[in-house]
Design an enzyme around this catalytic site. Structure first.
Site, mmCIF file in Angstrom:
data_model
loop_
_atom_site.group_PDB
_atom_site.id
_atom_site.type_symbol
_atom_site.label_atom_id
_atom_site.label_comp_id
_atom_site.label_asym_id
_atom_site.label_seq_id
_atom_site.Cartn_x
_atom_site.Cartn_y
_atom_site.Cartn_z
ATOM 1 N N VAL A 1 2.099 -10.325 4.806
ATOM 2 C CA VAL A 1 2.253 -11.508 3.941
ATOM 3 C C VAL A 1 3.587 -12.175 4.269
ATOM 4 O O VAL A 1 4.636 -11.514 4.267
ATOM 5 C CB VAL A 1 2.202 -11.092 2.447
ATOM 6 C CG1 VAL A 1 2.530 -12.269 1.543
ATOM 7 C CG2 VAL A 1 0.831 -10.506 2.106
ATOM 8 N N SER B 1 1.110 -4.436 5.016
ATOM 9 C CA SER B 1 1.673 -4.906 6.283
ATOM 10 C C SER B 1 1.533 -3.839 7.370
ATOM 11 O O SER B 1 1.771 -2.658 7.120
ATOM 12 C CB SER B 1 3.155 -5.226 6.074
ATOM 13 O OG SER B 1 3.767 -5.430 7.322
ATOM 14 N N LEU C 1 8.764 -0.114 -6.828
ATOM 15 C CA LEU C 1 10.137 -0.476 -6.473
ATOM 16 C C LEU C 1 10.386 -1.972 -6.616
ATOM 17 O O LEU C 1 11.529 -2.394 -6.794
ATOM 18 C CB LEU C 1 10.435 -0.027 -5.036
ATOM 19 C CG LEU C 1 10.355 1.491 -4.798
ATOM 20 C CD1 LEU C 1 10.535 1.825 -3.314
ATOM 21 C CD2 LEU C 1 11.412 2.227 -5.628
ATOM 22 N N TYR D 1 10.590 8.156 -24.991
ATOM 23 C CA TYR D 1 11.109 8.202 -23.619
ATOM 24 C C TYR D 1 11.500 9.637 -23.229
ATOM 25 O O TYR D 1 11.113 10.123 -22.185
ATOM 26 C CB TYR D 1 12.307 7.270 -23.467
ATOM 27 C CG TYR D 1 12.043 5.882 -23.991
ATOM 28 C CD1 TYR D 1 10.874 5.203 -23.649
ATOM 29 C CD2 TYR D 1 12.933 5.247 -24.859
ATOM 30 C CE1 TYR D 1 10.609 3.945 -24.138
ATOM 31 C CE2 TYR D 1 12.677 3.978 -25.342
ATOM 32 C CZ TYR D 1 11.509 3.330 -24.991
ATOM 33 O OH TYR D 1 11.245 2.087 -25.483
ATOM 34 N N TYR D 2 12.309 10.286 -24.059
ATOM 35 C CA TYR D 2 12.669 11.686 -23.808
ATOM 36 C C TYR D 2 12.581 12.472 -25.097
ATOM 37 O O TYR D 2 13.115 12.034 -26.110
ATOM 38 C CB TYR D 2 14.081 11.807 -23.212
ATOM 39 C CG TYR D 2 14.034 11.713 -21.714
ATOM 40 C CD1 TYR D 2 13.680 12.812 -20.954
ATOM 41 C CD2 TYR D 2 14.253 10.512 -21.084
ATOM 42 C CE1 TYR D 2 13.561 12.720 -19.587
ATOM 43 C CE2 TYR D 2 14.147 10.400 -19.709
ATOM 44 C CZ TYR D 2 13.800 11.511 -18.969
ATOM 45 O OH TYR D 2 13.660 11.428 -17.608
ATOM 46 N N THR E 1 11.642 9.908 -12.188
ATOM 47 C CA THR E 1 10.862 9.131 -13.147
ATOM 48 C C THR E 1 10.134 7.922 -12.544
ATOM 49 O O THR E 1 9.399 7.246 -13.257
ATOM 50 C CB THR E 1 11.781 8.609 -14.265
ATOM 51 O OG1 THR E 1 13.009 8.181 -13.677
ATOM 52 C CG2 THR E 1 12.075 9.656 -15.293
ATOM 53 N N GLY F 1 0.823 -1.217 0.000
ATOM 54 C CA GLY F 1 0.000 0.000 0.000
ATOM 55 C C GLY F 1 0.849 1.255 0.000
ATOM 56 O O GLY F 1 0.534 2.232 0.677
ATOM 57 N N LYS G 1 5.982 22.142 -10.857
ATOM 58 C CA LYS G 1 7.380 21.929 -11.268
ATOM 59 C C LYS G 1 7.482 22.157 -12.774
ATOM 60 O O LYS G 1 6.822 21.476 -13.548
ATOM 61 C CB LYS G 1 7.785 20.494 -10.910
ATOM 62 C CG LYS G 1 9.135 20.072 -11.451
ATOM 63 C CD LYS G 1 9.477 18.645 -10.994
ATOM 64 C CE LYS G 1 10.708 18.112 -11.675
ATOM 65 N NZ LYS G 1 10.967 16.701 -11.331
HETATM 66 C C1 LIG Z 1 15.986 8.249 -2.361
HETATM 67 C C2 LIG Z 1 14.772 8.095 -3.210
HETATM 68 C C3 LIG Z 1 14.256 9.196 -3.859
HETATM 69 C C4 LIG Z 1 13.133 9.056 -4.695
HETATM 70 N N1 LIG Z 1 12.668 10.139 -5.382
HETATM 71 C C5 LIG Z 1 11.653 9.990 -6.244
HETATM 72 C C6 LIG Z 1 11.142 11.078 -6.984
HETATM 73 O O1 LIG Z 1 11.599 12.203 -6.867
HETATM 74 N N2 LIG Z 1 10.120 10.858 -7.823
HETATM 75 C C7 LIG Z 1 9.561 9.628 -7.978
HETATM 76 O O2 LIG Z 1 8.640 9.474 -8.793
HETATM 77 N N3 LIG Z 1 9.982 8.589 -7.241
HETATM 78 C C8 LIG Z 1 11.012 8.730 -6.398
HETATM 79 N N4 LIG Z 1 11.422 7.673 -5.663
HETATM 80 C C9 LIG Z 1 10.721 6.400 -5.784
HETATM 81 C C10 LIG Z 1 9.422 6.407 -4.992
HETATM 82 O O3 LIG Z 1 9.694 6.627 -3.634
HETATM 83 C C11 LIG Z 1 8.724 5.067 -5.167
HETATM 84 O O4 LIG Z 1 8.677 4.739 -6.521
HETATM 85 C C12 LIG Z 1 7.301 5.148 -4.674
HETATM 86 O O5 LIG Z 1 7.249 5.621 -3.372
HETATM 87 C C13 LIG Z 1 6.636 3.812 -4.766
HETATM 88 O O6 LIG Z 1 7.120 2.948 -3.802
HETATM 89 P P1 LIG Z 1 6.431 1.529 -3.657
HETATM 90 O O7 LIG Z 1 4.996 1.716 -3.433
HETATM 91 O O8 LIG Z 1 6.856 0.676 -4.785
HETATM 92 O O9 LIG Z 1 7.128 0.917 -2.362
HETATM 93 P P2 LIG Z 1 6.945 1.296 -0.782
HETATM 94 O O10 LIG Z 1 6.624 2.728 -0.563
HETATM 95 O O11 LIG Z 1 8.185 0.758 -0.132
HETATM 96 O O12 LIG Z 1 5.701 0.447 -0.344
HETATM 97 C C14 LIG Z 1 5.794 -0.941 -0.117
HETATM 98 C C15 LIG Z 1 4.474 -1.419 0.455
HETATM 99 O O13 LIG Z 1 4.523 -2.839 0.565
HETATM 100 C C16 LIG Z 1 4.041 -3.228 1.828
HETATM 101 N N5 LIG Z 1 4.687 -4.482 2.209
HETATM 102 C C17 LIG Z 1 6.008 -4.756 2.230
HETATM 103 N N6 LIG Z 1 6.191 -6.007 2.700
HETATM 104 C C18 LIG Z 1 4.953 -6.520 2.962
HETATM 105 C C19 LIG Z 1 4.487 -7.755 3.477
HETATM 106 N N7 LIG Z 1 5.329 -8.718 3.830
HETATM 107 N N8 LIG Z 1 3.139 -7.935 3.615
HETATM 108 C C20 LIG Z 1 2.255 -6.953 3.239
HETATM 109 N N9 LIG Z 1 2.660 -5.764 2.763
HETATM 110 C C21 LIG Z 1 3.990 -5.553 2.633
HETATM 111 C C22 LIG Z 1 4.451 -2.094 2.765
HETATM 112 O O14 LIG Z 1 3.648 -2.096 3.946
HETATM 113 C C23 LIG Z 1 4.177 -0.886 1.868
HETATM 114 O O15 LIG Z 1 2.800 -0.544 1.962
HETATM 115 C C24 LIG Z 1 12.526 7.788 -4.819
HETATM 116 C C25 LIG Z 1 13.033 6.690 -4.123
HETATM 117 C C26 LIG Z 1 14.151 6.829 -3.342
HETATM 118 C C27 LIG Z 1 14.696 5.626 -2.637
#
Ligand SMILES: Cc1cc2nc3c(=O)[nH]c(=O)nc-3n(C[C@H](O)[C@H](O)[C@H](O)COP(=O)(O)OP(=O)(O)OC[C@H]3O[C@@H](n4cnc5c(N)ncnc54)[C@H](O)[C@@H]3O)c2cc1C
Length: 506
Positions: free
Chosen positions: A188, A42, A336, A445-446, A347, A15, A81
């Site tokens: 999970v 989680s 991610l 892409y760009y 991006t 989430g 932006k």
């Molecule tokens: C340093 C940094 C800078 C960034 N800057 C940018 C930016 O400027 N622009 C941009 O677009 N993106 C940026 N990003 C990327 C961006 O943060 C992510 O793409 C975005 O937040 C999506 O993350 P996510 O949902 O994939 O993962 P997360 O936010 O990590 O969410 C993971 C989810 O999975 C759940 N989960 C994990 N394990 C379990 C389990 N066992 N059971 C149930 N649930 C579980 C967690 O509870 C959480 O809800 C950046 C990332 C980093 C590291």
């Protein structure tokens, strides 16, 4: 399941922003088809909580879901932006800073002049070929104006946003529930597979099995399904992108707000500065091969004047690359879990959005066969690799050589893709870069203006001879006219901070 018509249940594990974006796009695509979408999150693993900048694609996301800026932006402390300033990436005289613009309709008039001057400069004529003077977005930033054109001005501007990542996640969560998405808090622990290797169910720490036809892995860097269960190979980009860690630190914001991200080159990486309505988000993205977490935090604190340590910093690790197959068996990895590029061009959410939007097209076609999955994976891989190359180009064109980090970045050409070599070759031979981008189908892409801004902004030019008196006077006149034209265009835009303040309570 070979056919989308058999689809009844989708489970999204995670989430974070990726989980909720996926839920929103799929709920919209599958509305009225009776498919149940459930997000599992989680209670113990948090969201990553960084990621505060976007590309203009995020506007398309909200527009397609009929969510107004006046609704979501104030709730996420969001600002506009118009592009990114790159500071200190080049050591070439006159090229210490450059602006990577988001496009406006005015560019149709000014970009050809920019490109023509770039080509003159590539031929060695000493004319101004820095992108900053040719783009309206740059003037909006300089004058701290919101990129929303007044009604009487016929040219619009594209723009992205800055936002509080945690608040954006909460906002999307709320909207998804309103649109019928279900939500369960559960951890999970594992997944079980059927005889064909498809995921049959995920199992929670409460001993429950949650079955579905399709699983979306949005579990973040832990990649519970795509990696831990399906063992999908991972294609690392670490040979060309060295940065694998970040440290983030907020600072107070006062005064007018420029609608831009600033990316400043540091000793072992680069630092972002992002304005929200209530604070700056700052961070230093660096390579642990060259510098440790303490060194990085100290360098960032020096830059920000935050030496007393009263505001704690957050340290993060990053895994740079992508999975070989984003859609494997009955699982699609989004966010991610599918891969990550360092956030130099912000991006990640765009790639998340594209991953789900392209999947929605396949859902529409209804074909879940192996060839369909293959075609999908090729398409998404193209987006990741295309964006990787644009980011790699920043490091390969930088002329910094003050640390081994920058010297190695410039010298290790082995990992560079053939596509990027083609772009560099075209530029260095002063040939038509637009034609090369079209030949390689890279404009998806760009856009061409972004490539010219990057190469020219970094000062990738041969030594210039003096322009003749005639060339110099013609150029000075043209430059003055351009500046005046853009100044007049900018009169049609209003103060950024004021526009944001007016949105609150609307
Ligand atoms: C340093 C940094 C800078 C960034 N800057 C940018 C930016 O400027 N622009 C941009 O677009 N993106 C940026 N990003 C990327 C961006 O943060 C992510 O793409 C975005 O937040 C999506 O993350 P996510 O949902 O994939 O993962 P997360 O936010 O990590 O969410 C993971 C989810 O999975 C759940 N989960 C994990 N394990 C379990 C389990 N066992 N059971 C149930 N649930 C579980 C967690 O509870 C959480 O809800 C950046 C990332 C980093 C590291």
């Amino acid at each position: 399941m070979k056919n989308a018509s058999e689809l009844k249940d989708i489970v999204i594990v995670g989430g974070g922003s990726a989980g909720w974006m996926s839920a929103m796009i799929l709920a919209d695509t599958l509305a009225a088809k009776g498919v149940t979408i459930t997000v599992l999150e989680s209670p113990t693993v948090g969201v990553i909580g960084v990621g505060e900048g976007s590309t203009p694609a995020l506007k398309r996301f909200f527009d397609s879901l009929n969510i107004a800026e006046s609704e979501w932006m104030p709730q996420c402390n969001a600002t506009f932006k118009s592009g990114i300033t790159f500071d200190g990436w080049s050591t070439k005289p006159g090229f210490g800073k450059y602006f990577h613009q988001f496009s406006t309709m005015v560019d149709k008039l000014t970009q050809p002049v920019f490109i023509s001057n770039v080509h003159a400069r590539l031929q060695g004529v000493d004319v101004d070929a820095r992108p900053d003077d040719y783009f309206l977005s740059r003037l909006l930033v300089e004058n701290k104006l919101a990129p929303l054109a007044g009604e009487s001005f016929p040219f619009t501007a594209t723009y992205g946003y800055h936002f509080d990542a945690a608040l954006l996640g909460k906002f999307l969560h709320k909207k998804a529930l309103e649109r019928g998405v279900r939500y369960r808090v559960c951890h999970v622990t594992r997944a079980t597979q059927d005889a064909d290797g498809n995921i049959a169910a995920v199992h929670t720490s409460d001993g429950e099995a949650v079955a579905a036809d399709l699983f979306i892995d949005c579990s973040g860097f832990s990649a519970l399904l795509i990696d831990k269960t399906l063992k999908t190979p991972f294609v690392s980009y670490s040979d060309v992108l060295f940065n694998d860690a970040a440290v983030a630190l907020p600072t107070p914001l006062e005064g007018p707000i420029a609608p831009q991200t600033v990316s400043t080159a540091m000793k072992y990486g680069w630092a972002w500065q992002i304005p929200l309505t209530n604070r700056y988000g700052n961070g230093y993205v660096y390579s642990t091969r060259y510098c440790d977490a303490d060194q990085a935090e100290t360098e960032l604190r020096h830059k920000l004047g935050q030496l007393d340590g009263s505001t704690p910093a957050r340290h993060l690790k990053m895994k740079i690359g992508r999975v070989a197959q984003h859609w494997n068996k009955n699982c699609v990895a989004v966010g991610l879990s599918q891969g990550f590029l360092e956030p130099l061009e912000a991006t990640a959410l765009y790639l998340t959005q594209m991953t789900v939007a392209i999947f929605a097209l396949f859902l529409d076609k209804g074909d879940f066969s192996e060839p369909a999955r293959h075609a999908y994976n090729q398409e998404v891989n193209g987006f990741f690799d295309g964006h990787r190359d644009y980011i790699v180009a920043h490091f390969k064109t930088s002329s910094r050589a003050d640390t081994a980090y920058w010297r190695d970045n410039a010298s290790e050409l082995d990992g560079m893709s053939d596509s990027l070599k083609g772009i560099f070759g075209t530029w260095l031979q002063a040939k038509d870069l637009s034609a090369e981008l079209v030949r390689q189908d890279l404009e998806r892409y760009y856009p061409v203006g972004s490539w010219y801004a990057l190469m020219a902004g970094m000062g990738v030019f041969p030594a210039a001879r003096m322009a003749s008196a005639q060339e110099a006077s013609g150029h000075a006149e043209q430059r003055a006219q351009m500046r005046e034209f853009l100044r007049r265009c900018a009169l049609n835009f209003r103060d950024h901070k004021l526009v944001l303040q007016e949105m609150v309570g609307r």
